[in-house]
Design an enzyme around this catalytic site. Structure first.
Site, PDB file in Angstrom:
ATOM      1  N   GLY A 115       0.340  -1.161  -0.055  1.00 50.07           N
ATOM      2  CA  GLY A 115      -0.319   0.114  -0.247  1.00 50.07           C
ATOM      3  C   GLY A 115       0.689   1.603   0.129  1.00 50.07           C
ATOM      4  O   GLY A 115       0.382   1.995  -0.804  1.00 50.07           O
ATOM      5  N   MET A 116       1.799   1.232   0.767  1.00 53.74           N
ATOM      6  CA  MET A 116       2.643   2.240   0.328  1.00 53.74           C
ATOM      7  C   MET A 116       3.948   2.588  -0.006  1.00 53.74           C
ATOM      8  O   MET A 116       5.035   3.231  -0.463  1.00 53.74           O
ATOM      9  CB  MET A 116       3.056   2.599   1.890  1.00 53.74           C
ATOM     10  CG  MET A 116       1.699   3.055   3.118  1.00 53.74           C
ATOM     11  SD  MET A 116       1.926   3.580   4.502  1.00 53.74           S
ATOM     12  CE  MET A 116       2.752   2.760   5.121  1.00 53.74           C
ATOM     13  N   VAL A 140       9.295  -3.763  -2.262  1.00 52.86           N
ATOM     14  CA  VAL A 140      10.313  -4.175  -1.879  1.00 52.86           C
ATOM     15  C   VAL A 140      11.370  -4.907  -2.204  1.00 52.86           C
ATOM     16  O   VAL A 140      10.214  -5.417  -3.655  1.00 52.86           O
ATOM     17  CB  VAL A 140       9.194  -5.065  -0.912  1.00 52.86           C
ATOM     18  CG1 VAL A 140      10.495  -5.544   0.392  1.00 52.86           C
ATOM     19  CG2 VAL A 140       8.085  -5.083   0.283  1.00 52.86           C
ATOM     20  N   ASP A 199      -3.527  -4.519   9.446  1.00 52.67           N
ATOM     21  CA  ASP A 199      -3.311  -5.032   8.020  1.00 52.67           C
ATOM     22  C   ASP A 199      -2.835  -6.745   7.975  1.00 52.67           C
ATOM     23  O   ASP A 199      -2.561  -7.080   7.347  1.00 52.67           O
ATOM     24  CB  ASP A 199      -3.043  -4.420   7.266  1.00 52.67           C
ATOM     25  CG  ASP A 199      -2.548  -4.530   5.844  1.00 52.67           C
ATOM     26  OD1 ASP A 199      -3.940  -5.394   5.536  1.00 52.67           O
ATOM     27  OD2 ASP A 199      -1.976  -4.190   5.041  1.00 52.67           O
TER      28      ASP A 199
END
Length: 486
Positions: free
Chosen positions: A27-28, A31, A140
């Site tokens: 979501g942000m 990786v 989450d």
């Protein structure tokens, strides 16, 4: 640091890190699998997504993820090597875990054996309890955020939207933080959510691990939101043969609508699941939810009206019970009273035209889970014998034979043929066993159709079960399995 055209960082240097491949996008952040040239080791490095870098709230949340993960020493929280900022880009350097996410495993292998599902659950619960002890809520919990090594050692990752005491759960752009397929009911009303919200999501994760499916599935995300707020928790023993009914009680309490009705800690949920896996009854159960109406509707929700911008004004409290008032603050106005009523699929005990109630209590046999050793007598439909669904009311009487059977995520239905060549319909709602029988089914295309005395029409076809009334479709439930004697 240079960034190639299009925003991709693959093949570039980020400070001392050589970014080699993308592990995942959240979501942000993104990786990457990277090589740390300073410490000469492979790592996983998460970078704040460029389009969100200008949002101060996202930057703060990303920094919080770094601090949270760095100070949590529980073995099942993925270790953090370093965090900070390079050339204006926030990053977090984590241990590289060679393995798949729980979501990847479920996609590849399907539902897990109960013992394995509980083993993973215990590990995630240990990480959550450690976070909660530090005053932090993950917010989450989902299969994508559980990484598994080849020997099933579990790591809970992505504390990027975790929060401490005083933060809101709605961002400055109006986005509810978290994955809606696993979010607790109170989160949809704009509440921050506490440890109990994580317990709810963990119960959702348990359900999916046992069945291979998320608790509530629908084509429209708003239908999923409504199900979390109003529909009773699903029963894993019905959705998958071989799952003990004691797991139904565990999931029901873990997914209770009110936070105070859930397990007090993630660890207690895990211990109850362990007892269920060993065949012991759960310590406590949650009373079943009484359907709010006897009208003929399906538990598949019709497409709701367009969603208004958030925040929204809650409807008058008189439209809901006392227990639901706390759930309907900011977002529930997008659901009308009809949507709430549409949460109920009601069957009558027989179609005689009498004004008797349409809720029929299932016979005692309906509470029995299908035997794991019983073979499927109807090709393409599991859990059946020569009379229909084993352990359910959706089966034919002695002297009748199945002509067609359908299993959806919400219902079971069977068309039975009598010795005289006539047909009748029997349907069962999975969440509580309520059932309906209607005489006079007729062939229609590759399936059958039948209409009750109240005008409700049931269309059983190889691809779906469609329920209509008053000239409109109440639900269209896609078939998971279908079998026919044709």
């Amino acid at each position: 640091m240079s960034t190639p055209k299009g925003g991709s960082r693959l093949g570039t240097r980020f400070g001392p890190y050589e970014l080699q491949s993308v592990i995942g996008v959240g979501g942000m952040g993104e990786v990457y699998r990277a090589y740390d040239t300073a410490r000469e080791r492979m790592v996983a490095i998460k970078l704040l997504r460029p389009e969100m870098a200008a949002d101060h709230s996202f930057q703060e949340r990303f920094r919080r993820e770094s601090r949270v993960a760095a100070r949590l020493q529980e073995p099942h929280v993925i270790p953090v090597h370093d965090f900070g900022e390079i050339d204006g880009v926030l990053y977090i350097d984590m241990r590289l875990v060679e393995g798949a996410s729980l979501k990847d495993v479920l996609r590849a292998e399907g539902a897990l054996p109960p013992a394995r599902a509980v083993s993973i659950l215990r590990q995630v619960a240990a990480a959550l309890d450690a976070a909660h002890a530090n005053g932090l809520v993950h917010r989450d919990i989902k299969p994508e955020n559980v990484l598994l090594t080849p020997d099933d050692f579990a790591y809970l990752v992505d504390f990027g939207i975790a929060h401490g005491g005083g933060e809101a759960s709605v961002t400055s752009t109006g986005l509810v933080v978290g994955s809606s397929a696993y979010m607790a009911p109170e989160r949809f009303s704009g509440e921050r959510g506490g440890p109990a919200s994580d317990v709810y999501s963990l119960a959702c994760l348990l359900y999916e691990s046992l069945t291979g499916r998320a608790p509530f599935e629908a084509a429209d995300v708003r239908q999923v939101w409504s199900a979390h707020m109003f529909a009773p928790p699903p029963r894993p023993s019905i959705m998958r043969r071989g799952v003990s009914r004691t797991f139904d009680d565990v999931v029901a309490r873990g997914m209770a609508k009110q936070p105070h009705d859930r397990y007090p800690t993630a660890g207690e949920l895990a211990r109850a699941a362990s007892a269920a896996a060993e065949g012991a009854p759960a310590a406590e159960t949650v009373a079943p939810v009484t359907p709010p109406s006897t009208r003929q509707f399906s538990t598949v929700y019709p497409t709701p009206p367009p969603m208004p911008p958030m925040p929204a004004v809650a409807p008058p409290a008189r439209r809901f019970s006392r227990g639901q008032v706390g759930l309907v603050a900011a977002t529930v106005v997008m659901f009308t009273a009809a949507l709430v009523l549409a949460a109920v699929l009601v069957f009558s005990g027989g179609d005689t035209g009498s004004p008797s109630p349409r809720i029929a209590a299932p016979p005692s046999s309906s509470s029995e889970a299908p035997s794991t050793s019983s073979a499927s007598a109807v090709e393409g439909v599991s859990g059946t014998d020569s009379q229909g669904f084993v352990g359910h009311t959706a089966r034919c009487d002695s002297g009748s034979t199945p002509a067609a059977l359908i299993r959806t995520s919400l219902s079971l239905a069977i068309i039975c043929e009598t010795s005289d060549g006539d047909y009748y319909y029997r349907g069962e709602r999975l969440r509580d066993g309520a059932n309906r029988e209607i005489q006079g089914a007729q062939r229609s295309g590759d399936g059958f159709v039948v209409t009750g005395s109240d005008g409700a029409r049931y269309d059983v076809q190889p691809d779906q079960l469609t329920i209509s009334s008053n000239g409109s479709v109440d639900s269209a439930e896609p078939a998971l399995e279908y079998g026919s004697a044709q």
